[in-house]
Design a protein around this motif. Structure first.
Motif, short mmCIF file in Angstrom:
data_model
loop_
_atom_site.label_atom_id
_atom_site.label_comp_id
_atom_site.label_asym_id
_atom_site.label_seq_id
_atom_site.Cartn_x
_atom_site.Cartn_y
_atom_site.Cartn_z
N GLN A 20 0.81 -1.22 0.00
CA GLN A 20 0.00 0.00 0.00
C GLN A 20 0.85 1.29 0.00
O GLN A 20 0.60 2.19 -0.79
N CYS A 363 -9.68 3.34 6.59
CA CYS A 363 -10.48 4.49 6.13
C CYS A 363 -9.78 5.17 4.97
O CYS A 363 -8.70 4.76 4.57
N GLN A 365 -7.68 7.78 4.44
CA GLN A 365 -6.88 8.62 5.34
C GLN A 365 -6.76 10.06 4.86
O GLN A 365 -6.83 11.00 5.66
N HIS A 380 2.47 6.12 13.07
CA HIS A 380 3.67 5.29 13.11
C HIS A 380 4.81 5.92 12.30
O HIS A 380 5.89 5.36 12.23
N GLY A 382 5.05 6.35 8.99
CA GLY A 382 5.28 5.93 7.61
C GLY A 382 5.38 7.21 6.78
O GLY A 382 4.70 8.19 7.07
N GLU A 388 1.18 13.25 4.22
CA GLU A 388 -0.26 13.56 4.18
C GLU A 388 -0.63 14.45 5.37
O GLU A 388 -1.40 15.40 5.24
N GLN A 405 10.79 4.45 9.79
CA GLN A 405 9.92 5.23 10.68
C GLN A 405 10.67 5.94 11.81
O GLN A 405 10.36 7.10 12.10
N1 UDP Z 1 -3.97 4.57 4.65
C1 UDP Z 1 -5.30 4.57 4.31
N2 UDP Z 1 -6.22 4.23 5.25
C2 UDP Z 1 -5.89 3.90 6.52
C3 UDP Z 1 -4.52 3.90 6.88
C4 UDP Z 1 -3.58 4.24 5.91
O1 UDP Z 1 -5.67 4.89 3.16
O2 UDP Z 1 -6.80 3.59 7.30
C5 UDP Z 1 -2.98 4.93 3.61
C6 UDP Z 1 -2.28 6.23 3.94
O3 UDP Z 1 -3.02 7.31 3.44
C7 UDP Z 1 -0.91 6.06 3.28
C8 UDP Z 1 -0.70 4.54 3.24
O4 UDP Z 1 -1.96 3.95 3.55
O5 UDP Z 1 -0.93 6.59 1.97
C9 UDP Z 1 0.28 4.05 4.28
O6 UDP Z 1 1.57 4.42 3.89
P1 UDP Z 1 2.67 4.83 4.96
O7 UDP Z 1 3.92 5.12 4.21
O8 UDP Z 1 2.19 5.90 5.83
O9 UDP Z 1 2.82 3.56 5.88
P2 UDP Z 1 3.04 1.99 5.59
O10 UDP Z 1 1.69 1.41 5.44
O11 UDP Z 1 3.86 1.87 4.34
O12 UDP Z 1 3.74 1.54 6.82
#
Ligand code: UDP
Length: 485
Positions: A20, A363, A365, A380, A382, A388, A405
């Motif tokens: 993702q 959700c 985000q 966390h 990310g 964002e 992180q």
């Molecule tokens: N995200 C989302 N819904 C959620 C949680 C996360 O759409 O409930 C998306 C968030 O917008 C981001 C991605 O998932 O674009 C997570 O990427 P990130 O680099 O923050 O963390 P990772 O999942 O790679 O640890």
């Protein structure tokens, strides 16, 4: 018949790492380039496509279609973009458990996946409707370290996309300096030292290094990272999803030694186009958020991969109750290590939180963070989540787990001063959690967060640094594509 250079269409074959946090920004980059006249073929693995189809169907209440009916770019095409969508095997059947067998899966991505990519390229090149009209080139995630083999074999210009901050890139690229100075592999005795010698990187404590640099054993994570940075010199262009003004020493230092280009944040390019990037079904939060006063809600999410213990969940839950604030908490299905229990929250928690809390499995985000009801983000760290949050001017409480992180936390808390640590000691305690939440929700870091939001938004405006870098990249890329034969 050969085409004159002006008529040749550059065609990007875009391949993300199948997770993702890597798919999201690459989809946005693809949309951005398509809107600048490029033809794009975006390739997901069949497994990712299956997850997308499932989450998309559930979200739109359309359970009748099959995976084959889902094309995440159909709306983008309706708005005139030349963007195509393909899937390819990742080497495993759909029902292979990629979570439990994650190291086996990653080992294959590292060593075997290139065979699948090679087949795909051959098909694309062979089936191209008018070969004289298109010049194919490759855009892939830096962690897809097979890129030089493919680019060389198919004579393609090779663009690498880095999804983390520049400082993480610099630390990994200059790993030899860490080795020479005894900071990697980590010294046996637990020392907290300051690293002062990495070009373009401000003094940084060893405790703020990426998690895997604290490990002595070589795992597949190390192999993935080390191979990616070894192969990076073979890329023709390296796009960094960061902003020059945010990393004012690191970005120029990298620019001096590699063809890097800071074009971030790319994450907001597809906001006006309905596009489904989510691999998990999203729960709608807007109506609930609209019932809350401005800046009164803390958003809590640890991204798509991080896992923690039941104890940490318990302390955060009790901290939220003690802080007595509104919150949305993304409690992902597999958030607790070694537990597939559906309810990992302390017993009675949902009754006690009453209408102050909303628990969701996943959700949208970006939509949540953009809501005026949101006043803080317990994250966390990310890199996409950090970008964002900054884009929406939302201050952060940082609780990093692994990979980049911890280093991202240092940027947010120590360098940009737009957030705080969840806990300053080793363990997470409910009282400290409550105290940190209350301070953040009272408005600490809000002014600074607004300033950083302006930096991000200005960078994408006409004449802004990222926009200028992207325009220059597009020109240089087209020149290189036309020059190659
Ligand atoms: N995200 C989302 N819904 C959620 C949680 C996360 O759409 O409930 C998306 C968030 O917008 C981001 C991605 O998932 O674009 C997570 O990427 P990130 O680099 O923050 O963390 P990772 O999942 O790679 O640890």
């Amino acid at each position: 018949m050969a085409q004159t250079p002006e008529l040749i269409k550059p065609h990007a074959i875009v391949i993300p790492v199948p997770y993702q946090g890597h798919i999201n920004p690459l989809v946005d980059l693809a949309i951005n380039l398509a809107s600048r006249g490029f033809t794009i073929t975006f390739v997901n693995t069949e497994f990712v496509h299956h997850l997308l189809s499932k989450s998309h169907k559930n979200y739109s209440n359309d359970s009748t279609g099959t995976d084959a009916d889902t094309d995440i770019f159909s709306e983008a095409r309706k708005s005139g973009l030349d963007i195509r969508y393909m899937t390819m095997s990742d080497g495993f059947p759909l029902d292979f458990d990629r979570e439990t067998n994650v190291f086996e899966f990653w080992e294959y991505l590292l060593e075997g996946f290139v065979v699948q990519v090679d087949e795909l390229m051959e098909n694309i090149v062979k089936s191209c409707d008018s070969p004289a009209l298109y010049k194919h080139f490759l855009i892939t995630d830096t962690f897809n370290s097979w890129h030089p083999k493919i680019a060389k074999k198919y004579n393609m210009v090779n663009v690498s996309f880095w999804t983390q901050p520049a400082v993480v890139f610099a630390l990994e690229y200059h790993l030899d300096h860490l080795k020479k100075n005894g900071h990697y592999p980590p010294p046996k005795e637990n020392s907290d030292d300051t690293i002062t010698y990495v070009p373009g990187v401000d003094p940084i404590s060893t405790k703020d290094l990426m998690s895997f640099l604290h490990e002595t054993d070589i795992t597949v994570v190390h192999k993935l990272v080390f191979r990616a940075l070894e192969q990076i010199e073979n890329a023709d262009f390296i796009l960094l999803n960061t902003v020059q003004e945010l990393e004012p020493k690191t970005v120029p230092a990298l620019n001096q030694i590699l063809p890097t280009c800071a074009i971030g944040p790319v994450n907001f390019s597809s906001r006006n186009i309905k596009i489904s990037k989510s691999l998990i079904q999203q729960t709608e939060c807007t109506e609930w958020l609209q019932s809350k006063p401005p800046a009164s809600v803390l958003y809590v999410s640890f991204g798509s991969l991080a896992q923690t213990t039941k104890q940490v969940i318990e302390e955060i839950a009790q901290g939220l109750l003690l802080a007595d604030i509104n919150f949305i908490w993304v409690v992902r299905k597999n958030i607790v290590i070694d537990s597939d229990a559906t309810n990992v929250l302390p017993s009675g928690f949902e009754r006690k939180m009453k209408e102050k809390g909303l628990i969701v499995p996943w959700c949208d985000q970006d939509s949540v963070l953009s809501n005026p009801g949101i006043g803080g983000f317990l994250t966390h760290c990310g890199w996409n989540s950090v970008l964002e949050s900054m884009w929406h001017g939302v201050p952060m409480i940082c609780y990093p787990f692994l990979y980049d992180q911890p280093t991202n936390r240092k940027l947010v808390v120590d360098d940009w001063k737009i957030g705080t640590n969840l806990c300053d000691g080793e363990s997470v305690t409910r009282d400290e959690v409550a105290g940190k939440i209350k301070r953040l929700m009272c408005g600490e870091f809000r002014e600074e967060s607004k300033k950083v939001r302006t930096v991000l938004r200005n960078s994408l405006d006409a004449g802004g640094s990222s926009e200028k870098n992207l325009v220059r990249f597009v020109e240089d890329l087209k020149a290189k594509i036309h020059a190659s034969n």
